[in-house]
Design a protein around this motif. Sequence first.
Motif, PDB file in Angstrom:
ATOM      1  N   GLU A   1     125.093  19.504  73.902  1.00 22.78           N
ATOM      2  CA  GLU A   1     125.660  19.037  75.164  1.00 22.78           C
ATOM      3  C   GLU A   1     124.606  18.298  75.989  1.00 22.78           C
ATOM      4  OE1 GLU A   1     127.412  22.276  77.245  1.00 22.78           O
ATOM      5  OE2 GLU A   1     128.982  22.615  75.752  1.00 22.78           O
ATOM      6  N   ALA A   2     125.042  17.277  76.706  1.00 27.04           N
ATOM      7  CA  ALA A   2     124.165  16.489  77.587  1.00 27.04           C
ATOM      8  C   ALA A   2     122.980  15.900  76.838  1.00 27.04           C
ATOM      9  CB  ALA A   2     123.685  17.340  78.761  1.00 27.04           C
ATOM     10  N   GLY A   3     123.133  15.687  75.533  1.00 27.10           N
ATOM     11  CA  GLY A   3     122.088  15.043  74.752  1.00 27.10           C
ATOM     12  C   GLY A   3     120.917  15.925  74.397  1.00 27.10           C
ATOM     13  N   ALA A   4     120.954  17.215  74.746  1.00 20.43           N
ATOM     14  CA  ALA A   4     119.865  18.135  74.419  1.00 20.43           C
ATOM     15  C   ALA A   4     120.313  19.040  73.288  1.00 20.43           C
ATOM     16  CB  ALA A   4     119.491  18.972  75.641  1.00 20.43           C
ATOM     17  N   SER A   5     119.530  19.097  72.208  1.00 22.80           N
ATOM     18  CA  SER A   5     119.938  19.855  71.032  1.00 22.80           C
ATOM     19  C   SER A   5     118.728  20.392  70.289  1.00 22.80           C
ATOM     20  CB  SER A   5     120.758  18.963  70.096  1.00 22.80           C
ATOM     21  OG  SER A   5     121.033  19.613  68.870  1.00 22.80           O
ATOM     22  N   TYR A   6     118.958  21.489  69.565  1.00 20.77           N
ATOM     23  CA  TYR A   6     117.929  22.033  68.680  1.00 20.77           C
ATOM     24  C   TYR A   6     117.815  21.227  67.387  1.00 20.77           C
ATOM     25  CZ  TYR A   6     117.659  26.314  71.491  1.00 20.77           C
ATOM     26  OH  TYR A   6     117.462  27.223  72.496  1.00 20.77           O
ATOM     27  N   ARG A   7     118.746  20.343  67.160  1.00 21.23           N
ATOM     28  CA  ARG A   7     118.750  19.578  65.914  1.00 21.23           C
ATOM     29  C   ARG A   7     117.462  18.761  65.776  1.00 21.23           C
ATOM     30  NH1 ARG A   7     120.633  14.603  63.846  1.00 21.23           N
ATOM     31  NH2 ARG A   7     121.497  14.799  61.739  1.00 21.23           N
ATOM     32  N   ARG A   8     116.840  18.870  64.600  1.00 27.32           N
ATOM     33  CA  ARG A   8     115.591  18.178  64.230  1.00 27.32           C
ATOM     34  C   ARG A   8     114.374  18.705  64.986  1.00 27.32           C
ATOM     35  NH1 ARG A   8     116.490  16.389  59.603  1.00 27.32           N
ATOM     36  NH2 ARG A   8     114.590  15.135  59.787  1.00 27.32           N
ATOM     37  N   LYS A   9     114.525  19.818  65.678  1.00 29.58           N
ATOM     38  CA  LYS A   9     113.392  20.427  66.379  1.00 29.58           C
ATOM     39  C   LYS A   9     112.784  21.520  65.512  1.00 29.58           C
ATOM     40  CE  LYS A   9     114.337  17.976  70.090  1.00 29.58           C
ATOM     41  NZ  LYS A   9     115.658  17.445  69.721  1.00 29.58           N
ATOM     42  N   ALA A  10     111.488  21.782  65.713  1.00 31.87           N
ATOM     43  CA  ALA A  10     110.718  22.605  64.771  1.00 31.87           C
ATOM     44  C   ALA A  10     110.436  24.023  65.265  1.00 31.87           C
ATOM     45  CB  ALA A  10     109.390  21.921  64.469  1.00 31.87           C
ATOM     46  N   PHE A  11     110.233  24.903  64.304  1.00 33.67           N
ATOM     47  CA  PHE A  11     109.652  26.216  64.574  1.00 33.67           C
ATOM     48  C   PHE A  11     108.145  26.023  64.708  1.00 33.67           C
ATOM     49  CE2 PHE A  11     113.710  27.420  62.909  1.00 33.67           C
ATOM     50  CZ  PHE A  11     114.019  28.627  63.535  1.00 33.67           C
ATOM     51  N   THR A  12     107.585  26.572  65.777  1.00 30.41           N
ATOM     52  CA  THR A  12     106.191  26.277  66.092  1.00 30.41           C
ATOM     53  C   THR A  12     105.238  27.448  65.890  1.00 30.41           C
ATOM     54  OG1 THR A  12     106.693  26.791  68.402  1.00 30.41           O
ATOM     55  CG2 THR A  12     106.767  24.471  67.747  1.00 30.41           C
ATOM     56  N   LYS A  13     105.770  28.657  65.750  1.00 30.48           N
ATOM     57  CA  LYS A  13     104.894  29.815  65.561  1.00 30.48           C
ATOM     58  C   LYS A  13     105.529  30.802  64.596  1.00 30.48           C
ATOM     59  CE  LYS A  13     102.290  29.881  69.893  1.00 30.48           C
ATOM     60  NZ  LYS A  13     101.883  30.711  71.060  1.00 30.48           N
ATOM     61  N   VAL A  14     104.685  31.398  63.780  1.00 28.64           N
ATOM     62  CA  VAL A  14     105.091  32.486  62.897  1.00 28.64           C
ATOM     63  C   VAL A  14     104.108  33.626  63.130  1.00 28.64           C
ATOM     64  CG1 VAL A  14     105.351  33.248  60.514  1.00 28.64           C
ATOM     65  CG2 VAL A  14     106.087  30.948  61.158  1.00 28.64           C
TER      66      VAL A  14
ATOM     67  N   GLY B   1     106.339  40.020  62.866  1.00 27.42           N
ATOM     68  CA  GLY B   1     107.511  40.566  63.534  1.00 27.42           C
ATOM     69  C   GLY B   1     108.529  39.557  64.009  1.00 27.42           C
ATOM     70  N   TYR B   2     108.119  38.305  64.210  1.00 25.36           N
ATOM     71  CA  TYR B   2     109.096  37.329  64.697  1.00 25.36           C
ATOM     72  C   TYR B   2     108.630  35.900  64.431  1.00 25.36           C
ATOM     73  CZ  TYR B   2     106.096  36.394  68.777  1.00 25.36           C
ATOM     74  OH  TYR B   2     105.050  36.035  69.589  1.00 25.36           O
ATOM     75  N   VAL B   3     109.599  34.980  64.504  1.00 22.34           N
ATOM     76  CA  VAL B   3     109.294  33.557  64.401  1.00 22.34           C
ATOM     77  C   VAL B   3     109.783  32.890  65.686  1.00 22.34           C
ATOM     78  CG1 VAL B   3     109.415  33.531  61.894  1.00 22.34           C
ATOM     79  CG2 VAL B   3     111.476  33.035  63.199  1.00 22.34           C
ATOM     80  N   GLU B   4     109.099  31.825  66.078  1.00 30.98           N
ATOM     81  CA  GLU B   4     109.414  31.162  67.347  1.00 30.98           C
ATOM     82  C   GLU B   4     109.751  29.694  67.136  1.00 30.98           C
ATOM     83  OE1 GLU B   4     107.066  29.702  71.351  1.00 30.98           O
ATOM     84  OE2 GLU B   4     106.472  31.608  70.451  1.00 30.98           O
ATOM     85  N   HIS B   5     110.853  29.274  67.752  1.00 30.06           N
ATOM     86  CA  HIS B   5     111.241  27.867  67.749  1.00 30.06           C
ATOM     87  C   HIS B   5     110.727  27.215  69.022  1.00 30.06           C
ATOM     88  CE1 HIS B   5     113.871  24.320  68.074  1.00 30.06           C
ATOM     89  NE2 HIS B   5     113.972  24.410  66.752  1.00 30.06           N
ATOM     90  N   GLY B   6     110.245  25.986  68.913  1.00 29.66           N
ATOM     91  CA  GLY B   6     109.606  25.329  70.039  1.00 29.66           C
ATOM     92  C   GLY B   6     110.525  24.845  71.133  1.00 29.66           C
ATOM     93  N   GLY B   7     111.839  24.934  70.939  1.00 29.89           N
ATOM     94  CA  GLY B   7     112.767  24.534  71.988  1.00 29.89           C
ATOM     95  C   GLY B   7     112.913  23.035  72.119  1.00 29.89           C
ATOM     96  N   VAL B   8     113.447  22.628  73.258  1.00 27.83           N
ATOM     97  CA  VAL B   8     113.732  21.219  73.528  1.00 27.83           C
ATOM     98  C   VAL B   8     112.853  20.762  74.681  1.00 27.83           C
ATOM     99  CG1 VAL B   8     115.510  19.531  74.128  1.00 27.83           C
ATOM    100  CG2 VAL B   8     116.116  21.544  72.766  1.00 27.83           C
ATOM    101  N   ALA B   9     111.877  19.906  74.389  1.00 27.08           N
ATOM    102  CA  ALA B   9     110.960  19.428  75.420  1.00 27.08           C
ATOM    103  C   ALA B   9     111.714  18.621  76.475  1.00 27.08           C
ATOM    104  CB  ALA B   9     109.876  18.564  74.777  1.00 27.08           C
ATOM    105  N   GLY B  10     111.314  18.798  77.728  1.00 26.65           N
ATOM    106  CA  GLY B  10     111.919  18.034  78.810  1.00 26.65           C
ATOM    107  C   GLY B  10     113.328  18.455  79.156  1.00 26.65           C
ATOM    108  N   TYR B  11     113.742  19.651  78.720  1.00 27.56           N
ATOM    109  CA  TYR B  11     115.100  20.110  78.985  1.00 27.56           C
ATOM    110  C   TYR B  11     115.344  20.213  80.484  1.00 27.56           C
ATOM    111  CZ  TYR B  11     119.041  23.365  79.334  1.00 27.56           C
ATOM    112  OH  TYR B  11     120.235  23.974  79.657  1.00 27.56           O
ATOM    113  N   ALA B  12     116.461  19.653  80.911  1.00 24.15           N
ATOM    114  CA  ALA B  12     116.843  19.713  82.326  1.00 24.15           C
ATOM    115  C   ALA B  12     118.339  19.978  82.423  1.00 24.15           C
ATOM    116  CB  ALA B  12     116.477  18.422  83.035  1.00 24.15           C
ATOM    117  N   GLY B  13     118.786  20.923  81.619  1.00 25.57           N
ATOM    118  CA  GLY B  13     120.217  21.182  81.551  1.00 25.57           C
ATOM    119  C   GLY B  13     120.784  21.915  82.741  1.00 25.57           C
ATOM    120  N   GLY B  14     119.906  22.441  83.593  1.00 26.79           N
ATOM    121  CA  GLY B  14     120.396  23.140  84.771  1.00 26.79           C
ATOM    122  C   GLY B  14     120.942  24.504  84.423  1.00 26.79           C
TER     123      GLY B  14
END
Length: 246
Positions: free
Chosen positions: A83-96, A99-112
């Motif tokens: 929605e609103a052009g912000a998506s996890y698609r093509r975004k990377a996991f940045t930490k392993v 106990g857990y793995v972390e996805h780097g999220g969407v930079a510059g997100y301003a979804g409110g």
Amino acid sequence: MLSPGLLRAHLPPAAPPVTRRSFGVGGAVLPLLLASPPASAAEEITRRAYLDIAIDGEPAGRIVVGLNAEPGAARFAALVKGEAGASYRRKAFTKVLPGYVEHGGVAGYAGGGEELAGKAGEGLAEGTVGLLVGGGEKKKRLVAKKGRLEMVEEAEGGRNGTEFVIVVKDGGLAEGEEGEVVVVGRVVEGREVAERIAAAETVKENSSSPYFRVAKLIGDKRAVVAERGFNRPYSKIIVANCGLLD
């Protein structure tokens, strides 16, 4: 003397046996209704999201997340939908990490949307999925001011509420680590895919090195860059596609 037949005719009928699912009242057996307590908003699954994972360009499988009814899940759903052009698609996991793995999220997100309040991440069960919030901290470093070296505090880090973790081992995040977690649901299919991400080789953490400590203390940018790379997987692990199933 009564004959056996007449004796049986004068005896009251035998009461049915009382089971764990029934109870007797005056010879009658009434059903015992066992009602389960209603699920909380944090536990009830309202819809399912999928994350198709690729490792170094090769499909690695699908993770299906059962989303709860909390506000954080609405944000997660919006991001998998794009929605609103912000998506996890093509975004990377940045930490392993253990106990857990972390996805780097969407930079510059301003979804409110409303500000999300998280909780400490330790103690989370395997399969838990949660957004990371907060995490900014003040760190001391040396700076030159008017010809003198002074120790100052500067804010570093902080999150925009789109980074997320998948817990692959009971216990979750270490105490005080990576900010707070807003639980959005749990993995209902594809835990083996999350475990495959967790098995990736990573850049080893070297924050205990005296050279790193000195570089960090004096504000050497190379130390900041190096720290960001700690625990990062060597392989490129991305969400190749994502969306809602229902």
